[in-house]
Design an enzyme around this catalytic site. Structure first.
Site, mmCIF file in Angstrom:
data_model
loop_
_atom_site.group_PDB
_atom_site.id
_atom_site.type_symbol
_atom_site.label_atom_id
_atom_site.label_comp_id
_atom_site.label_asym_id
_atom_site.label_seq_id
_atom_site.Cartn_x
_atom_site.Cartn_y
_atom_site.Cartn_z
ATOM 1 N N ILE A 99 0.515 -1.097 -0.297
ATOM 2 C CA ILE A 99 -0.188 -0.210 -0.226
ATOM 3 C C ILE A 99 1.009 1.065 0.107
ATOM 4 O O ILE A 99 1.933 1.012 0.817
ATOM 5 C CB ILE A 99 -0.903 -0.058 1.101
ATOM 6 C CG1 ILE A 99 -2.140 -0.690 1.009
ATOM 7 C CG2 ILE A 99 -1.404 1.630 0.925
ATOM 8 C CD1 ILE A 99 -2.974 -1.189 2.334
ATOM 9 N N CYS A 100 0.199 2.576 -0.302
ATOM 10 C CA CYS A 100 0.880 3.812 -1.065
ATOM 11 C C CYS A 100 -0.200 4.454 -0.546
ATOM 12 O O CYS A 100 -1.782 4.246 -0.621
ATOM 13 C CB CYS A 100 1.896 3.754 -2.060
ATOM 14 S SG CYS A 100 1.343 3.389 -3.427
ATOM 15 N N GLU A 101 0.532 5.717 -0.945
ATOM 16 C CA GLU A 101 -0.854 6.663 -1.222
ATOM 17 C C GLU A 101 -1.675 6.810 -2.062
ATOM 18 O O GLU A 101 -2.598 6.431 -1.794
ATOM 19 C CB GLU A 101 0.037 7.665 -1.435
ATOM 20 C CG GLU A 101 -1.085 9.429 -0.608
ATOM 21 C CD GLU A 101 -2.349 9.396 0.691
ATOM 22 O OE1 GLU A 101 -3.374 9.930 0.664
ATOM 23 O OE2 GLU A 101 -1.151 9.031 1.774
ATOM 24 N N GLY A 103 -1.332 4.705 -5.174
ATOM 25 C CA GLY A 103 -1.050 3.316 -5.652
ATOM 26 C C GLY A 103 0.196 3.121 -7.120
ATOM 27 O O GLY A 103 -0.241 1.849 -7.413
ATOM 28 N N LEU A 128 -4.299 4.242 -0.616
ATOM 29 C CA LEU A 128 -5.087 4.868 0.688
ATOM 30 C C LEU A 128 -5.698 5.749 0.030
ATOM 31 O O LEU A 128 -6.479 5.630 0.916
ATOM 32 C CB LEU A 128 -3.563 4.893 1.673
ATOM 33 C CG LEU A 128 -2.878 4.630 2.948
ATOM 34 C CD1 LEU A 128 -2.281 4.559 3.827
ATOM 35 C CD2 LEU A 128 -4.266 3.588 3.537
#
Length: 148
Positions: A99-101, A103, A128
């Site tokens: 997961i990152c901010e 995608g 996220l």
């Protein structure tokens, strides 16, 4: 069949546009599959996390502390190749959700994990940002978080 031929001769631009869009869709699908990264929706991520998957947040520590998924581990994307081999060894055969901010940044982490032998790696579609849009819970701070 004769009506189709008549339509194609009367509307060559529409037929050409449809053909171009079909080719683009095929090319995009092939490129996504060649990347080796599978995208999963938030519902699937919740189901996998509840069944024991590792949730790996690859944002920087400061971003991680502002809000992260419960029980997620934090290894910044640029450090995944160095740190994941030893600290996440027990998760090699389990599903891993990266997961990152938004995608996009998780793609390099997925490649690094696959290189290290992780076989079941997926990225949260939209990151996220999508998680927040769907009003799913986040934890703030580090005390409940597992730092790797």
């Amino acid at each position: 069949m004769s009506r189709f031929l008549e339509y194609t001769t009367n509307h060559p631009f529409l037929i050409a546009a449809a053909a171009i869009l079909a080719v683009l869709a095929i090319v995009i699908e092939i490129r996504e599959r060649a990347k080796g990264s599978s995208l999963i929706a938030t519902g699937d991520a919740v189901r996998l996390a509840n069944s024991g998957a590792l949730v790996l947040d690859v944002r920087d520590a400061g971003e991680y502390e502002t809000g992260h998924i419960i029980d997620s581990r934090n290894i910044p994307a640029k450090e995944v190749a160095e740190r994941a081999g030893e600290s996440l060894k027990k998760f090699k055969e389990k599903p891993v959700i990266v997961i990152c901010e938004n995608g996009f940044a998780s793609a390099s982490a997925v490649k690094a994990l696959r290189t290290l032998g992780f076989s079941k790696v997926a990225t949260l579609r939209g990151g996220l940002r999508t998680w927040r849009q769907e009003n799913l819970p986040l934890v703030k701070g580090k005390k409940d978080a597992k730092q790797s």
